[in-house]
Every structure is written in structure tokens, then in C-alpha cells.
Design a protein around this motif. Structure first.
Motif, PDB file in Angstrom:
ATOM      1  N   ARG A  35       0.837  -1.302   0.096  1.00 27.62           N
ATOM      2  CA  ARG A  35       0.107  -0.008  -0.013  1.00 27.62           C
ATOM      3  C   ARG A  35       0.675   1.299   0.029  1.00 27.62           C
ATOM      4  NH1 ARG A  35      -0.424   2.517   4.632  1.00 27.62           N
ATOM      5  NH2 ARG A  35       0.235   1.595   6.598  1.00 27.62           N
ATOM      6  N   GLN A  39       0.519   3.950  -2.847  1.00 26.97           N
ATOM      7  CA  GLN A  39       0.225   5.371  -2.377  1.00 26.97           C
ATOM      8  C   GLN A  39       1.312   6.189  -2.869  1.00 26.97           C
ATOM      9  OE1 GLN A  39       0.087   5.252   1.760  1.00 26.97           O
ATOM     10  NE2 GLN A  39      -1.845   4.774   1.883  1.00 26.97           N
ATOM     11  N   LYS A  42       0.659   6.614  -6.633  1.00 26.15           N
ATOM     12  CA  LYS A  42      -0.539   7.465  -7.058  1.00 26.15           C
ATOM     13  C   LYS A  42      -0.659   8.982  -6.686  1.00 26.15           C
ATOM     14  CE  LYS A  42      -3.807   3.502  -6.032  1.00 26.15           C
ATOM     15  NZ  LYS A  42      -4.855   2.900  -5.483  1.00 26.15           N
ATOM     16  N   ARG A  43       0.227   9.296  -5.800  1.00 21.93           N
ATOM     17  CA  ARG A  43       0.695  10.721  -5.489  1.00 21.93           C
ATOM     18  C   ARG A  43       1.443  11.128  -6.628  1.00 21.93           C
ATOM     19  NH1 ARG A  43       3.533   9.624  -0.729  1.00 21.93           N
ATOM     20  NH2 ARG A  43       1.982   8.526   0.465  1.00 21.93           N
TER      21      ARG A  43
END
Length: 185
Positions: A35, A39, A42-43
Motif C-alpha cells: 500500500r 500510495q 498514486k501521488r
């Protein structure tokens, strides 16, 4: 975690005609949670166009996950399918995950991709020969209705392929480049 190129090569899959690695395999190698890796990605989605990273479809994930003997190390929600990263996507990850572990792992991963590419290029002619051989054996088997002769032909051809090609001889008149040893008198 001591990584070997062969370990990484076993975690490289071909999906949609591309050599890719799964997000959870990368996370394990980088010693971060999946995760956390996702993350970070995705940022920074602008860094990951579709040819660098994409998410598997349900059917692709079902096909790949059926190949795993033990899926207990895959800690992801059942509704979630993994992201996969191409060689370029993995190189882009190196800019996001800037720990010493991530840098070391990235170097090994890049070497693994290079090793696979070199293997494919060096064996391209053998692949063509094997495909032609397969056709000849099938035709021979169909023509004779007996596979003894076809198998004999197959073994002969395989022996020929396994023999390493002779190394090219260097031309004696060729001028060698590099440092030359000069003896002091």
C-alpha cells in the motif's frame, strides 16, 4: 534480503506483450508495504503513463494468481487487483523510493531486465530454428503416420542446436586497440 538476478527473473512476467513486475513483489524487494508503494505511485501519477504502469484486469489477475503455489504472502483485498510495472516504470520508481535498499534493488532489477533482453536477442535465431523444426517434425509425422522418424529428426536437430557455435577467429592482421605494454630497456 539478499537478492539474486535469478530470483528477480522469476518474478518478471509477460503480460500484454510486455515484461512486467507485480506491485507486491516490488514492495517486498524494496522492503515496504504494498500500500505504501502504491500510495507513492498514486501521488505521482504523472510519472507513470500506461506504458510504464497499468492495473491488471480481473481475468489477468486470476490467470496469474493461479500460478502461485502459496498466495498467503499476497496481502491485498480480494476486490483489489495489482498494478504492474514495466522496466521504465521500475526505473521511475527509483526516484520515488529513495532508500538505500530501493536503490540497491533497482540496480539488480535493471540488470535482470538487461539479462533477459540479452538472452532473448542471443537466442532469437534458435527460436526461429525451433519453430521451423517443429513444423518439419509435424509434417514428417503426418506424412509417415509414424513418429519414430520424426522423433529421430527432432533429437538430431536438438543436438545440433545444443552444440555451441564456434568462436570467430581474430584476424591476425587486425590492429588491436587499447593500452600497449612498453618494455623499458
Amino acid at each position: 534480503m539478499e537478492l539474486q538476478i535469478s530470483t528477480i527473473e522469476n518474478r518478471i512476467y509477460e503480460i500484454r506483450g510486455r515484461k512486467v513486475m507485480l506491485d507486491f513483489d516490488l514492495a517486498e524487494m524494496y522492503e515496504v508495504e504494498t500500500r505504501v508503494l502504491n500510495q507513492s505511485v498514486k501521488r505521482n501519477m504523472k510519472r507513470f503513463p500506461p506504458d510504464f504502469m497499468f492495473q491488471l484486469t480481473e481475468s489477468e489477475w486470476a490467470s496469474i494468481s493461479s500460478q502461485f503455489v502459496m498466495t498467503s504472502h499476497i496481502k491485498r483485498p480480494k476486490s483489489s487487483v495489482p498494478y504492474v510495472f514495466t522496466e521504465q516504470g521500475i526505473a521511475m520508481l527509483s526516484g520515488l523510493l529513495n532508500s538505500d535498499v530501493a536503490i540497491g534493488v533497482n540496480i539488480i532489477i535493471m540488470r535482470a531486465f538487461v539479462a533477459i533482453r540479452e538472452y532473448i536477442l542471443s537466442h532469437a535465431s534458435e527460436s526461429v530454428e525451433i519453430a521451423q523444426l517443429r513444423e518439419r517434425v509435424l509434417m514428417l509425422e503426418q506424412a509417415t503416420g509414424n513418429n519414430t522418424e520424426a522423433i529421430s529428426t527432432l533429437y538430431t536437430a536438438i543436438d545440433k542446436l545444443l552444440k555451441s557455435p564456434p568462436r570467430p577467429q581474430l584476424d591476425k592482421d587486425r590492429i588491436l586497440i587499447g593500452y600497449k605494454r612498453v618494455d623499458k630497456q
